[in-house]
Design a protein around this motif. Structure first.
Motif, short mmCIF file in Angstrom:
data_model
loop_
_atom_site.label_atom_id
_atom_site.label_comp_id
_atom_site.label_asym_id
_atom_site.label_seq_id
_atom_site.Cartn_x
_atom_site.Cartn_y
_atom_site.Cartn_z
N GLN A 186 -3.35 -5.42 2.02
CA GLN A 186 -4.45 -5.92 1.01
C GLN A 186 -5.95 -5.64 1.22
O GLN A 186 -6.68 -5.39 0.71
CB GLN A 186 -3.97 -7.43 0.40
N ASP A 187 -5.93 -6.11 2.61
CA ASP A 187 -7.25 -6.06 3.33
C ASP A 187 -8.03 -4.55 3.38
O ASP A 187 -7.02 -3.57 3.86
CB ASP A 187 -7.17 -6.42 4.81
N PRO A 188 -9.01 -4.31 2.78
CA PRO A 188 -9.48 -2.97 3.06
C PRO A 188 -9.57 -2.27 4.15
O PRO A 188 -9.24 -1.03 4.24
CB PRO A 188 -10.83 -2.98 2.48
N TYR A 189 -10.00 -3.02 5.32
CA TYR A 189 -10.00 -2.44 6.67
C TYR A 189 -8.60 -2.00 6.90
O TYR A 189 -8.15 -0.90 7.56
CB TYR A 189 -10.49 -3.19 7.60
N ASP A 190 -7.45 -3.04 6.86
CA ASP A 190 -6.10 -2.66 7.11
C ASP A 190 -5.49 -1.45 6.32
O ASP A 190 -4.88 -0.61 6.64
CB ASP A 190 -5.40 -3.66 6.83
N ARG A 191 -5.89 -1.23 5.04
CA ARG A 191 -5.63 -0.19 3.97
C ARG A 191 -5.99 0.96 4.79
O ARG A 191 -5.10 1.95 4.80
CB ARG A 191 -6.07 -0.53 2.80
N ALA A 192 -7.34 1.04 5.07
CA ALA A 192 -7.86 2.21 5.66
C ALA A 192 -7.10 2.84 6.99
O ALA A 192 -6.95 3.92 7.17
CB ALA A 192 -9.40 2.13 6.02
N THR A 193 -6.86 1.56 7.88
CA THR A 193 -6.18 2.09 9.08
C THR A 193 -4.78 2.35 8.61
O THR A 193 -4.39 3.26 9.39
CB THR A 193 -6.07 0.76 9.94
N ALA A 194 -3.99 2.05 7.82
CA ALA A 194 -2.64 2.40 7.27
C ALA A 194 -2.65 3.95 7.04
O ALA A 194 -1.94 4.73 7.45
CB ALA A 194 -2.19 1.43 6.30
#
Ligand SMILES: N[C@@H](CCC(=O)N[C@@H](CS)C(=O)NCC(=O)O)C(=O)O
Length: 225
Positions: free
Chosen positions: A89-97
């Motif tokens: 859900q978190d934008p940074y984690d999404r970008a990393t994925a």
């Protein structure tokens, strides 16, 4: 169970890691779908019409609307059926994925294909280059059950290409590209993947798959002589 599951059709191919990714995502979400096996040597008018740019499987048809490219399809599925999220859900984690998803396709897959397509010194160089990339994935797995953390996520689904295509191909190529001594974390992760029912259900049966890879490699060799 998914709500908006009507008219979902997947143009795919049983042995394709890209097509299998989409099946994993739909199955995780509980979306019923029709699977249409495609002959990629003799492309159907529906495939050509649905993916006129790349002319490749997989294509997801949702209420007749085509979506191409497996990474794009995975995101579409996650946006459309929001149960059992695939991306964080978190934008940074999404970008990393997304970053690691692209890394698997643009770096690992492209380099590993050279292991299959080359011979002699060029093959050895491709093995080394693939291992260098896999070491980065290995590092990402330290202290984690899955690439997505405690739960299977987007990067795991994308990287099933490593677990069930690259690591099966190595048996056929006769070179251990991912030896357990060098990649203990990747091997541990593959075991974890195999404990997930959806994964077990959605990966191609090993013997048939190995035969398919063997036949494909023979065709590639014939083309290169
Ligand atoms: N980047 C694409 C790759 C898909 C792909 O390579 N599909 C292969 C089958 S594994 C295909 O349709 N090949 C037919 C062709 O190249 O003409 C994705 O992620 O969906």
């Amino acid at each position: 169970m998914a709500e908006r599951s009507e008219e979902v059709k997947l143009l795919g191919m049983w042995a394709s890691p890209f097509s299998r990714r989409v099946e994993i995502a739909l199955t995780l979400k509980g979306v019923p779908y029709e699977f249409s096996e495609q002959d990629i040597a003799n492309k159907s008018p529906l495939l050509l019409q649905s993916n006129p740019v790349h002319k490749k499987i997989p294509v997801l048809l949702h209420s007749g609307k085509p979506i191409s490219e497996s990474l794009v399809i995975l995101e579409y599925i996650d946006d459309t059926w929001q149960n059992n999220p695939i991306l964080p859900q978190d934008p940074y984690d999404r970008a990393t994925a997304r970053f690691w998803g692209r890394f698997v396709d643009e770096q690992i897959y492209v380099t590993a294909m050279k292991v299959v397509g080359k011979v002699g010194e060029e093959k050895d160089a491709a093995v080394e280059a693939t291992r260098d990339l896999l070491k980065l994935l290995e590092k990402e797995l330290v202290g984690k059950k899955f690439l997505g953390g405690e739960r299977l996520g987007f990067v795991d689904i994308v990287a099933t290409l490593v677990a069930f295509w690259l690591m099966r191909t190595e048996e056929v190529v006769g070179v251990k590209v991912v030896p357990v001594e060098m990649f203990p974390e990747i091997h541990r992760w593959v075991k974890n993947l195999l404990d997930v029912d959806v994964i077990k259900k959605c990966i191609p049966p090993e013997d048939e798959h190995l035969n398919y890879i063997r036949a494909r490699m023979d065709r590639l060799k014939l083309k290169s002589v």
